[in-house]
Design an enzyme around this catalytic site. Structure first.
Site, PDB file in Angstrom:
ATOM      1  N   ASP A   1       0.848  -1.188   0.000  1.00  0.00           N
ATOM      2  CA  ASP A   1       0.000   0.000   0.000  1.00  0.00           C
ATOM      3  C   ASP A   1       0.887   1.243   0.000  1.00  0.00           C
ATOM      4  O   ASP A   1       1.700   1.441   0.915  1.00  0.00           O
ATOM      5  CB  ASP A   1      -0.891  -0.014   1.243  1.00  0.00           C
ATOM      6  CG  ASP A   1      -2.070   0.938   1.134  1.00  0.00           C
ATOM      7  OD1 ASP A   1      -2.057   1.802   0.250  1.00  0.00           O
ATOM      8  OD2 ASP A   1      -3.001   0.816   1.942  1.00  0.00           O
ATOM      9  N   ASP A   2       0.748   2.066  -1.039  1.00  0.00           N
ATOM     10  CA  ASP A   2       1.510   3.315  -1.174  1.00  0.00           C
ATOM     11  C   ASP A   2       3.023   3.097  -1.299  1.00  0.00           C
ATOM     12  O   ASP A   2       3.802   4.014  -0.999  1.00  0.00           O
ATOM     13  CB  ASP A   2       1.244   4.254   0.014  1.00  0.00           C
ATOM     14  CG  ASP A   2      -0.134   4.892  -0.018  1.00  0.00           C
ATOM     15  OD1 ASP A   2      -0.948   4.507  -0.877  1.00  0.00           O
ATOM     16  OD2 ASP A   2      -0.405   5.772   0.812  1.00  0.00           O
TER      17      ASP A   2
ATOM     18  N   CYS B   1      -6.425   4.154  -3.801  1.00  0.00           N
ATOM     19  CA  CYS B   1      -6.632   2.833  -3.194  1.00  0.00           C
ATOM     20  C   CYS B   1      -7.748   1.989  -3.783  1.00  0.00           C
ATOM     21  O   CYS B   1      -7.520   0.901  -4.305  1.00  0.00           O
ATOM     22  CB  CYS B   1      -6.870   2.997  -1.703  1.00  0.00           C
ATOM     23  SG  CYS B   1      -5.527   3.814  -0.821  1.00  0.00           S
TER      24      CYS B   1
ATOM     25  N   ARG C   1      -7.393  -1.259  -6.571  1.00  0.00           N
ATOM     26  CA  ARG C   1      -7.699  -2.618  -6.098  1.00  0.00           C
ATOM     27  C   ARG C   1      -8.826  -3.242  -6.920  1.00  0.00           C
ATOM     28  O   ARG C   1      -8.818  -4.448  -7.200  1.00  0.00           O
ATOM     29  CB  ARG C   1      -8.044  -2.570  -4.607  1.00  0.00           C
ATOM     30  CG  ARG C   1      -6.832  -2.284  -3.762  1.00  0.00           C
ATOM     31  CD  ARG C   1      -7.166  -1.719  -2.379  1.00  0.00           C
ATOM     32  NE  ARG C   1      -5.977  -1.064  -1.872  1.00  0.00           N
ATOM     33  CZ  ARG C   1      -5.007  -1.686  -1.202  1.00  0.00           C
ATOM     34  NH1 ARG C   1      -5.116  -2.976  -0.909  1.00  0.00           N
ATOM     35  NH2 ARG C   1      -3.933  -1.032  -0.809  1.00  0.00           N
TER      36      ARG C   1
ATOM     37  N   LYS D   1      -5.812  -5.458   3.677  1.00  0.00           N
ATOM     38  CA  LYS D   1      -6.713  -4.345   3.364  1.00  0.00           C
ATOM     39  C   LYS D   1      -7.608  -4.657   2.166  1.00  0.00           C
ATOM     40  O   LYS D   1      -7.118  -5.013   1.098  1.00  0.00           O
ATOM     41  CB  LYS D   1      -5.881  -3.090   3.088  1.00  0.00           C
ATOM     42  CG  LYS D   1      -6.672  -1.885   2.591  1.00  0.00           C
ATOM     43  CD  LYS D   1      -5.738  -0.721   2.355  1.00  0.00           C
ATOM     44  CE  LYS D   1      -6.398   0.397   1.576  1.00  0.00           C
ATOM     45  NZ  LYS D   1      -5.505   1.532   1.352  1.00  0.00           N
TER      46      LYS D   1
ATOM     47  N   HIS E   1     -10.932  -2.536   1.087  1.00  0.00           N
ATOM     48  CA  HIS E   1     -11.236  -1.191   0.569  1.00  0.00           C
ATOM     49  C   HIS E   1     -12.121  -1.172  -0.678  1.00  0.00           C
ATOM     50  O   HIS E   1     -12.010  -0.279  -1.514  1.00  0.00           O
ATOM     51  CB  HIS E   1      -9.945  -0.407   0.311  1.00  0.00           C
ATOM     52  CG  HIS E   1     -10.121   1.048   0.644  1.00  0.00           C
ATOM     53  ND1 HIS E   1      -9.074   1.929   0.741  1.00  0.00           N
ATOM     54  CD2 HIS E   1     -11.231   1.778   0.926  1.00  0.00           C
ATOM     55  CE1 HIS E   1      -9.523   3.132   1.051  1.00  0.00           C
ATOM     56  NE2 HIS E   1     -10.836   3.062   1.171  1.00  0.00           N
TER      57      HIS E   1
ATOM     58  N   SER F   1      -8.502   1.717   4.569  1.00  0.00           N
ATOM     59  CA  SER F   1      -7.150   2.195   4.880  1.00  0.00           C
ATOM     60  C   SER F   1      -6.928   2.366   6.381  1.00  0.00           C
ATOM     61  O   SER F   1      -7.844   2.729   7.124  1.00  0.00           O
ATOM     62  CB  SER F   1      -6.883   3.531   4.184  1.00  0.00           C
ATOM     63  OG  SER F   1      -6.851   3.373   2.784  1.00  0.00           O
TER      64      SER F   1
ATOM     65  N   HIS G   1       1.448   2.510   3.903  1.00  0.00           N
ATOM     66  CA  HIS G   1       0.485   3.607   4.021  1.00  0.00           C
ATOM     67  C   HIS G   1       0.582   4.198   5.425  1.00  0.00           C
ATOM     68  O   HIS G   1       0.674   3.460   6.402  1.00  0.00           O
ATOM     69  CB  HIS G   1      -0.915   3.043   3.777  1.00  0.00           C
ATOM     70  CG  HIS G   1      -1.996   4.061   3.588  1.00  0.00           C
ATOM     71  ND1 HIS G   1      -2.375   4.944   4.579  1.00  0.00           N
ATOM     72  CD2 HIS G   1      -2.801   4.322   2.524  1.00  0.00           C
ATOM     73  CE1 HIS G   1      -3.357   5.699   4.130  1.00  0.00           C
ATOM     74  NE2 HIS G   1      -3.638   5.339   2.882  1.00  0.00           N
TER      75      HIS G   1
ATOM     76  N   ASP H   1      -0.230  -0.803  -4.878  1.00  0.00           N
ATOM     77  CA  ASP H   1      -1.493  -0.278  -5.402  1.00  0.00           C
ATOM     78  C   ASP H   1      -1.340   1.088  -6.056  1.00  0.00           C
ATOM     79  O   ASP H   1      -2.107   1.445  -6.941  1.00  0.00           O
ATOM     80  CB  ASP H   1      -2.553  -0.223  -4.296  1.00  0.00           C
ATOM     81  CG  ASP H   1      -2.242   0.788  -3.189  1.00  0.00           C
ATOM     82  OD1 ASP H   1      -1.063   1.148  -3.010  1.00  0.00           O
ATOM     83  OD2 ASP H   1      -3.189   1.202  -2.492  1.00  0.00           O
ATOM     84  N   ASN H   2      -0.397   1.876  -5.621  1.00  0.00           N
ATOM     85  CA  ASN H   2      -0.142   3.198  -6.215  1.00  0.00           C
ATOM     86  C   ASN H   2       1.150   3.743  -5.637  1.00  0.00           C
ATOM     87  O   ASN H   2       1.773   3.111  -4.780  1.00  0.00           O
ATOM     88  CB  ASN H   2      -1.303   4.178  -5.979  1.00  0.00           C
ATOM     89  CG  ASN H   2      -1.782   4.259  -4.545  1.00  0.00           C
ATOM     90  OD1 ASN H   2      -2.903   3.853  -4.246  1.00  0.00           O
ATOM     91  ND2 ASN H   2      -0.945   4.760  -3.643  1.00  0.00           N
TER      92      ASN H   2
ATOM     93  N   LYS I   1       1.339   9.515  -5.457  1.00  0.00           N
ATOM     94  CA  LYS I   1      -0.043   9.080  -5.252  1.00  0.00           C
ATOM     95  C   LYS I   1      -1.030  10.222  -5.499  1.00  0.00           C
ATOM     96  O   LYS I   1      -0.769  11.370  -5.164  1.00  0.00           O
ATOM     97  CB  LYS I   1      -0.192   8.574  -3.819  1.00  0.00           C
ATOM     98  CG  LYS I   1      -1.609   8.258  -3.373  1.00  0.00           C
ATOM     99  CD  LYS I   1      -1.628   7.788  -1.940  1.00  0.00           C
ATOM    100  CE  LYS I   1      -3.048   7.512  -1.458  1.00  0.00           C
ATOM    101  NZ  LYS I   1      -3.058   6.902  -0.111  1.00  0.00           N
TER     102      LYS I   1
END
Length: 472
Positions: free
Chosen positions: A23-24, A63, A67, A116, A118, A141, A218, A270-271, A291
């Site tokens: 994540d991130d 996010c 996903r 996660k 989301h 998140s 994240h 994810d990003n 992001k």
């Protein structure tokens, strides 16, 4: 004998599938990409034994949207998902959409998710209703909680974070505990890793699909006591060190159970990094912005794919590929039927086996906001279309868990040669007007199918997200 490009042995014993989604995590965060002043030996080993991609993209730089694209093989706007859903959002991924999990479940796989989600904050819009046999993790998140940046509970009713409910750790549809402190956050990587290893051990006798979606890196970033202060590179380095440990534990478990030779492991993010958080955010290895933008730093991600004996060791792929391509590639290898609805992913197995001249994906479009077409890429060329974008460049970043500021700017049309200018610094549209025309025509083709809010063109092929209030 070969079937779909791999040995008949693996056609008779379908490969296990394991996706590790960070994540991130920025393009430059793993050491084997550009990680700075900390070490990620387990991720490095994964790359040394598999294939490392250098032009691999999330479908959107946020996010929920990214996903949705990973799990459905579609541009997220096609399935009606955009942005990052709030806990109180009345939208969710439509249960009529086929996911990797539901696709593989039909093919005889046992399916599990850890981490996660989301894509819906309450039952029946949680993973066990989308093809996953079991689930342990957070519904959204880890910063969506009523706790301030300093880790103290928020008591000021005018603070926008006060609205967040307590952050639940779910087993299936039910909370098993609540994440209430930064120390609790520091337990998440360990909790997820132990559950993932348990899942592998319990399912070693039949094909499985495991989707491990880490909450780190994240914000609020946090590490367990075993890793705090150990990296020598601050808290972000400690968190990267623990995430790397997690990868090592999973690979060790695969080897101990004798599953390593028949398990495909996919590691990606994810990003890009949330740069406003400064030393609590990662890096893009020089790619522009991060992001929340459609610049390269927002959507180009690290990606490593590992399958001993099938994917050549220590290889690098510079072809264009996306998280959307994971579903059709897995379907081919698992002998699973593709979704009946239209998808946007392509089978990248020829890239993984280095078939000469293979180039299954030569174009990508960058949608953002609800349904705004902001950029188009074809080969080495990226045409940035006029749009409004957030930027991190106007304000200094925050430090030690506190954010800096954002600005919003009008972005003019520009053409970038990503082969020679990956940082998107030099507009060359005057030198290549024929490339601009080709990419503008390509943009119109996508607008015709998926629409464009900027041009006020409705989407002809988009499917609706689930509206929670209508499906009680």
């Amino acid at each position: 004998m070969l079937l779909n490009g791999y040995s008949i042995l693996h056609a008779q014993t379908p490969p296990n599938i394991l996706i590790i989604l960070m994540d991130d995590m920025g393009y430059g965060d793993p050491e084997c990409y550009n990680g700075y002043s900390y070490h990620t030996p387990q991720i490095n080993k994964l790359a040394a034994e598999g294939m490392r991609f250098t032009h691999f993209y999330a479908a959107q730089a946020t996010c929920s949207a990214s996903r949705a694209a990973l799990l459905t093989g579609c541009y997220s706007n096609r399935v009606g998902i955009s942005g990052a859903m709030m806990p109180w959002s009345n939208l969710a991924l439509n249960p009529t959409e086929e996911t990797i999990a539901s696709m593989l479940k039909k093919a005889g796989y046992h399916t599990g998710m850890v981490g996660k989600w989301h894509l819906g904050s309450k039952a029946p819009y949680l993973p066990i209703h989308y093809g996953f046999d079991e689930y342990l993790g957070l519904p959204y998140s880890n910063d969506m909680w009523p706790v301030d940046y300093d880790g103290k509970p928020i008591t000021d009713t005018t603070d926008k974070k006060y609205r967040y409910p307590k952050l639940p750790l779910l087993e299936g549809d039910q909370p098993v505990r609540y994440i209430q402190t930064l120390q609790d956050q520091g337990e998440l990587t360990g909790i997820y890793t132990r559950r993932a290893c348990q899942f592998i051990k319990e399912n070693k006798k039949h094909p499985f699909f495991l989707y491990l979606a880490h909450s780190m890196v994240h914000v609020p970033i946090a590490a367990s006591p075993a890793f705090l202060g150990k990296s020598g590179a601050g808290l972000f380095g400690d968190v990267m060190m623990e995430v790397d440990w997690s990868v090592g534990e999973i690979m060790r478990t695969l080897k101990e159970t004798g599953l390593d030779k028949n398990t495909i492991v996919i590691f990606t993010s994810d990003n890009g990094p949330w740069l406003t958080f400064g030393n609590h955010a990662g890096n893009t290895a020089g790619l522009r912005e991060g992001k929340g933008t459609s610049w390269e730093g927002g959507q180009r991600e690290p990606c490593i794919i590992h399958w001993p004996g099938q994917i050549p060791e220590g290889t690098v792929c510079s072809n264009l590929a996306s998280t959307m391509d994971i579903l059709p590639t897995i379907a081919s290898l698992a002998g699973a039927a593709l979704p009946k609805n239209t998808i946007d992913g392509v089978n990248i197995w020829p890239l993984l086996t280095q078939v000469p001249g293979a180039n299954p994906r030569n174009e990508l479009v960058y949608y953002y906001q609800h349904n705004s077409l902001e950029d188009v890429r074809k080969g080495q060329w990226k045409l940035v279309l006029p749009h409004r974008s957030q930027t991190y460049k106007t304000y200094l970043p925050g430090q030690n868990g506190h954010p800096g500021g954002y600005a919003e700017v009008q972005v003019p049309e520009a053409l970038y040669d990503l082969e020679h200018d990956p940082g998107e610094t030099q507009d060359v549209q005057k030198l290549f007007p024929e490339v601009v025309k080709d990419l503008e025509d390509l943009a119109d083709q996508y607008r015709n199918k998926l629409g464009d809010d900027i041009k006020k063109i409705p989407c002809k092929e988009c499917r609706e997200a689930a509206k929670i209030n209508e499906h009680k």
